[in-house]
Design an enzyme around this catalytic site. Structure first.
Site, PDB file in Angstrom:
ATOM      1  N   LEU A 141      73.278 -14.822  26.657  1.00 49.50           N
ATOM      2  CA  LEU A 141      72.827 -14.005  25.531  1.00 49.50           C
ATOM      3  C   LEU A 141      71.362 -14.232  25.166  1.00 49.50           C
ATOM      4  O   LEU A 141      70.830 -13.526  24.314  1.00 49.50           O
ATOM      5  CB  LEU A 141      73.722 -14.257  24.318  1.00 49.50           C
ATOM      6  CG  LEU A 141      75.115 -13.621  24.436  1.00 49.50           C
ATOM      7  CD1 LEU A 141      76.046 -14.180  23.374  1.00 49.50           C
ATOM      8  CD2 LEU A 141      75.027 -12.103  24.326  1.00 49.50           C
ATOM      9  N   SER A 162      77.116 -17.801   8.683  1.00 49.50           N
ATOM     10  CA  SER A 162      77.338 -19.196   8.328  1.00 49.50           C
ATOM     11  C   SER A 162      77.061 -19.356   6.844  1.00 49.50           C
ATOM     12  O   SER A 162      76.274 -18.599   6.264  1.00 49.50           O
ATOM     13  CB  SER A 162      76.387 -20.104   9.124  1.00 49.50           C
ATOM     14  OG  SER A 162      76.424 -21.435   8.646  1.00 49.50           O
ATOM     15  N   TYR A 212      67.815 -23.658  11.933  1.00 54.96           N
ATOM     16  CA  TYR A 212      69.076 -22.932  12.147  1.00 54.96           C
ATOM     17  C   TYR A 212      69.427 -22.106  10.921  1.00 54.96           C
ATOM     18  O   TYR A 212      69.820 -20.940  11.030  1.00 54.96           O
ATOM     19  CB  TYR A 212      70.193 -23.933  12.454  1.00 54.96           C
ATOM     20  CG  TYR A 212      71.588 -23.360  12.399  1.00 54.96           C
ATOM     21  CD1 TYR A 212      72.079 -22.562  13.432  1.00 54.96           C
ATOM     22  CD2 TYR A 212      72.429 -23.614  11.311  1.00 54.96           C
ATOM     23  CE1 TYR A 212      73.353 -22.034  13.382  1.00 54.96           C
ATOM     24  CE2 TYR A 212      73.713 -23.094  11.256  1.00 54.96           C
ATOM     25  CZ  TYR A 212      74.167 -22.299  12.295  1.00 54.96           C
ATOM     26  OH  TYR A 212      75.431 -21.768  12.242  1.00 54.96           O
ATOM     27  N   LYS A 224      70.168 -17.975  10.287  1.00 53.05           N
ATOM     28  CA  LYS A 224      71.372 -17.424   9.671  1.00 53.05           C
ATOM     29  C   LYS A 224      71.041 -16.619   8.415  1.00 53.05           C
ATOM     30  O   LYS A 224      71.744 -15.651   8.094  1.00 53.05           O
ATOM     31  CB  LYS A 224      72.371 -18.540   9.373  1.00 53.05           C
ATOM     32  CG  LYS A 224      73.020 -19.108  10.640  1.00 53.05           C
ATOM     33  CD  LYS A 224      73.729 -18.009  11.427  1.00 53.05           C
ATOM     34  CE  LYS A 224      74.514 -18.549  12.601  1.00 53.05           C
ATOM     35  NZ  LYS A 224      75.287 -17.484  13.303  1.00 53.05           N
ATOM     36  N   VAL A 228      83.530 -25.412  10.974  1.00 48.03           N
ATOM     37  CA  VAL A 228      84.642 -24.985  11.830  1.00 48.03           C
ATOM     38  C   VAL A 228      84.696 -25.930  13.026  1.00 48.03           C
ATOM     39  O   VAL A 228      83.666 -26.238  13.636  1.00 48.03           O
ATOM     40  CB  VAL A 228      84.447 -23.532  12.333  1.00 48.03           C
ATOM     41  CG1 VAL A 228      85.690 -23.070  13.107  1.00 48.03           C
ATOM     42  CG2 VAL A 228      84.143 -22.590  11.187  1.00 48.03           C
ATOM     43  N   GLU A 229      85.892 -26.378  13.364  1.00 47.89           N
ATOM     44  CA  GLU A 229      86.045 -27.331  14.464  1.00 47.89           C
ATOM     45  C   GLU A 229      85.919 -26.605  15.801  1.00 47.89           C
ATOM     46  O   GLU A 229      86.873 -26.031  16.316  1.00 47.89           O
ATOM     47  CB  GLU A 229      87.394 -28.048  14.368  1.00 47.89           C
ATOM     48  CG  GLU A 229      87.531 -29.198  15.356  1.00 47.89           C
ATOM     49  CD  GLU A 229      88.798 -30.004  15.149  1.00 47.89           C
ATOM     50  OE1 GLU A 229      89.118 -30.802  16.048  1.00 47.89           O
ATOM     51  OE2 GLU A 229      89.470 -29.846  14.111  1.00 47.89           O
ATOM     52  N   LYS A 250      76.837 -29.399  20.600  1.00 51.66           N
ATOM     53  CA  LYS A 250      75.585 -28.802  21.063  1.00 51.66           C
ATOM     54  C   LYS A 250      74.424 -29.279  20.207  1.00 51.66           C
ATOM     55  O   LYS A 250      73.345 -29.596  20.715  1.00 51.66           O
ATOM     56  CB  LYS A 250      75.691 -27.268  20.999  1.00 51.66           C
ATOM     57  CG  LYS A 250      74.448 -26.536  21.488  1.00 51.66           C
ATOM     58  CD  LYS A 250      74.244 -26.690  22.977  1.00 51.66           C
ATOM     59  CE  LYS A 250      73.083 -25.852  23.469  1.00 51.66           C
ATOM     60  NZ  LYS A 250      72.812 -26.038  24.903  1.00 51.66           N
TER      61      LYS A 250
END
Length: 211
Positions: free
Chosen positions: A22, A102, A117, A121, A152-153, A159
């Protein structure tokens, strides 16, 4: 592997995997071309891919920032454009574009490794509202929605902290996190809303999450 698991579990429908980087527009366009050839086109697009690199604003590497922009912002925008064009050329007027955003797209937490990050978002928050306005101006009934989860797991932390797997694992051990199934249920809820109802954003956190 996941497609085979779905089939053996007896789930309805078919999962068809397609390899796509992507961060590469040519591969995204190739994917949409293959979808058109094999499956006519796109009726629902869920922009789920996202990542964070541990690059603070004062000392971060440009490469990490650019990777986050490419995946979290540019890929979302390109896939959204291509999905809309697919719907438009087939006169699909009840399609849906869902951006997995998020809680970091609504508040900036005091953790330097996720500040950039968070900026990407926030961009998704703005892009989704802009999309809603453009779809309305185009006089379509295609809907646009954000789903903004907290922790969220998934493989996300592994990463982010790819040089410290113990720290990544600890991210998911401190509280009872959201699961992938919780996200899937939110997507189903959004898609099941009646045609005159457009859900703008679902903000969801683990009950035990602080921020």
């Amino acid at each position: 592997k996941l497609a085979a698991e779905c089939q053996s579990a007896g789930y309805p429908g078919t999962l068809i995997p397609y390899k796509c980087d992507l961060s590469n527009e040519e591969e995204i366009l190739s994917m949409f071309s293959a979808i058109k050839t094999l499956h006519q086109g796109v009726d629902v697009c869920i922009n789920n891919a996202g990542l964070a690199r541990p690059e603070p604003l004062l000392s971060g590497k440009t490469e990490g920032w650019r990777t986050m922009i490419d995946v979290n912002v540019m890929a979302v925008s390109i896939c959204t454009r291509e999905a809309y064009q697919s719907m438009k050329e087939r006169s699909i007027d009840d399609g849906h574009i869902i951006n997995i955003n998020s809680m970091n797209g609504h508040s900036v937490v005091p953790q330097s490794v996720v500040h950039f990050y968070s900026a990407t978002k926030y961009a998704v928050t703005a892009l989704t509202e802009g999309l809603r306005q453009e779809l309305r101006e185009a006089k379509t009934h295609i809907r646009a929605t954000c789903i903004s989860p907290g922790l969220v797991e998934t493989g996300f932390a592994f990463k982010l902290h790819d040089n410290d797997p113990e720290r990544a694992a600890a991210t998911y051990e401190s509280i009872r996190c959201l699961k992938a199934e919780d996200m899937a249920n939110a997507v189903i809820y959004v898609l099941s809303a009646p045609p005159h109802v457009q859900i703008g954003d679902i903000q969801m956190r683990p009950t035990e999450q602080i921020s």
